[in-house]
Write a protein that holds these residues in place. Structure first.
Motif, PDB file in Angstrom:
ATOM      1  N   MET A  28     -26.041 116.753  62.524  1.00 48.79           N
ATOM      2  CA  MET A  28     -25.712 115.981  62.418  1.00 48.79           C
ATOM      3  C   MET A  28     -24.199 115.151  62.821  1.00 48.79           C
ATOM      4  SD  MET A  28     -22.448 117.934  60.653  1.00 48.79           S
ATOM      5  CE  MET A  28     -21.675 118.581  62.276  1.00 48.79           C
ATOM      6  N   VAL A  29     -24.776 115.046  64.259  1.00 46.91           N
ATOM      7  CA  VAL A  29     -23.447 114.402  64.299  1.00 46.91           C
ATOM      8  C   VAL A  29     -23.931 112.741  64.996  1.00 46.91           C
ATOM      9  CG1 VAL A  29     -22.968 113.852  67.417  1.00 46.91           C
ATOM     10  CG2 VAL A  29     -22.165 116.237  65.943  1.00 46.91           C
ATOM     11  N   CYS A  30     -25.797 113.222  65.647  1.00 50.13           N
ATOM     12  CA  CYS A  30     -26.621 111.808  65.664  1.00 50.13           C
ATOM     13  C   CYS A  30     -26.375 111.073  64.238  1.00 50.13           C
ATOM     14  CB  CYS A  30     -27.647 112.577  65.795  1.00 50.13           C
ATOM     15  SG  CYS A  30     -27.977 112.348  67.678  1.00 50.13           S
ATOM     16  N   LEU A  31     -26.817 112.165  63.230  1.00 49.44           N
ATOM     17  CA  LEU A  31     -26.564 110.455  61.338  1.00 49.44           C
ATOM     18  C   LEU A  31     -25.246 110.212  61.841  1.00 49.44           C
ATOM     19  CD1 LEU A  31     -28.741 113.315  59.120  1.00 49.44           C
ATOM     20  CD2 LEU A  31     -29.073 111.078  59.892  1.00 49.44           C
ATOM     21  N   ARG A  32     -23.856 111.150  62.214  1.00 45.06           N
ATOM     22  CA  ARG A  32     -23.189 110.257  61.404  1.00 45.06           C
ATOM     23  C   ARG A  32     -22.613 109.050  63.080  1.00 45.06           C
ATOM     24  NH1 ARG A  32     -18.426 114.075  59.257  1.00 45.06           N
ATOM     25  NH2 ARG A  32     -19.234 114.666  57.858  1.00 45.06           N
ATOM     26  N   VAL A  33     -22.962 109.317  63.366  1.00 46.02           N
ATOM     27  CA  VAL A  33     -22.316 108.620  64.981  1.00 46.02           C
ATOM     28  C   VAL A  33     -23.382 107.396  64.470  1.00 46.02           C
ATOM     29  CG1 VAL A  33     -22.529 107.794  66.919  1.00 46.02           C
ATOM     30  CG2 VAL A  33     -21.592 109.685  66.204  1.00 46.02           C
ATOM     31  N   GLY A  34     -24.984 107.654  63.901  1.00 44.44           N
ATOM     32  CA  GLY A  34     -25.828 106.395  64.060  1.00 44.44           C
ATOM     33  C   GLY A  34     -25.448 105.341  62.857  1.00 44.44           C
ATOM     34  N   ILE A  35     -25.044 105.747  61.817  1.00 48.34           N
ATOM     35  CA  ILE A  35     -25.049 105.257  60.349  1.00 48.34           C
ATOM     36  C   ILE A  35     -23.452 104.436  60.320  1.00 48.34           C
ATOM     37  CG2 ILE A  35     -24.125 105.697  57.809  1.00 48.34           C
ATOM     38  CD1 ILE A  35     -25.953 108.116  57.828  1.00 48.34           C
ATOM     39  N   ALA A  36     -22.580 105.234  60.966  1.00 47.88           N
ATOM     40  CA  ALA A  36     -20.981 104.414  62.228  1.00 47.88           C
ATOM     41  C   ALA A  36     -22.047 103.154  62.496  1.00 47.88           C
ATOM     42  CB  ALA A  36     -19.962 105.254  62.025  1.00 47.88           C
ATOM     43  N   LEU A  37     -22.410 103.976  63.449  1.00 44.38           N
ATOM     44  CA  LEU A  37     -22.887 101.813  64.103  1.00 44.38           C
ATOM     45  C   LEU A  37     -22.961 101.332  63.442  1.00 44.38           C
ATOM     46  CD1 LEU A  37     -23.885 103.900  67.837  1.00 44.38           C
ATOM     47  CD2 LEU A  37     -22.081 102.371  67.210  1.00 44.38           C
ATOM     48  N   MET A  38     -24.496 101.389  62.626  1.00 48.39           N
ATOM     49  CA  MET A  38     -25.059 100.458  61.802  1.00 48.39           C
ATOM     50  C   MET A  38     -23.727 100.039  60.638  1.00 48.39           C
ATOM     51  SD  MET A  38     -28.942 101.956  60.835  1.00 48.39           S
ATOM     52  CE  MET A  38     -28.684 103.531  60.057  1.00 48.39           C
ATOM     53  N   ILE A  39     -23.130 100.591  60.425  1.00 48.90           N
ATOM     54  CA  ILE A  39     -22.262 100.211  58.991  1.00 48.90           C
ATOM     55  C   ILE A  39     -21.432  98.854  59.858  1.00 48.90           C
ATOM     56  CG2 ILE A  39     -19.797 100.643  57.799  1.00 48.90           C
ATOM     57  CD1 ILE A  39     -21.684 103.023  56.909  1.00 48.90           C
TER      58      ILE A  39
END
Length: 102
Positions: free
Chosen positions: A71-82
């Motif tokens: 969950m942490v990796c997905l949220r941070v990864g998507i936030a970085l891509m945005i």
């Protein structure tokens, strides 16, 4: 002279014809600013796969930890891509639309 939808370069420069330059794909791996987002997103997907595997074996503690990490990796990864998308969009403002199509 066109062959299969692409301009032929052989001989056209010798005849003085204009050639159309082919588009060049940007090298996205050269710019390392964008890499952490997709890497963290892929890590989150792998962590969720690990969650399903450990839950199937009955290791609930390890399953909960891998779910939290996913969950942490997905949220941070998507936030970085945005954030990266917004940065690129701000660096390249859109051109004004022509008004002659009215």
């Amino acid at each position: 002279m066109w062959l299969l939808g692409y301009p032929t370069v052989i001989g056209s420069a010798l005849r003085g014809e204009r050639t159309v330059p082919m588009p060049v794909t940007p090298n996205t791996c050269a710019e390392t600013r964008n890499l952490p987002g997709p890497i963290l997103t892929a890590s989150g997907i792998i962590a969720f796969a690990l969650t399903l595997i450990t839950a199937g074996y009955g290791a609930l503690t390890l399953s909960a930890l891998s779910a939290l990490a996913g969950m942490v990796c997905l949220r941070v990864g998507i936030a970085l891509m945005i954030i990266e998308h917004r940065r690129v969009k701000a660096a390249n403002p859109p051109e004004a639309a022509p008004h002659d199509r009215l």
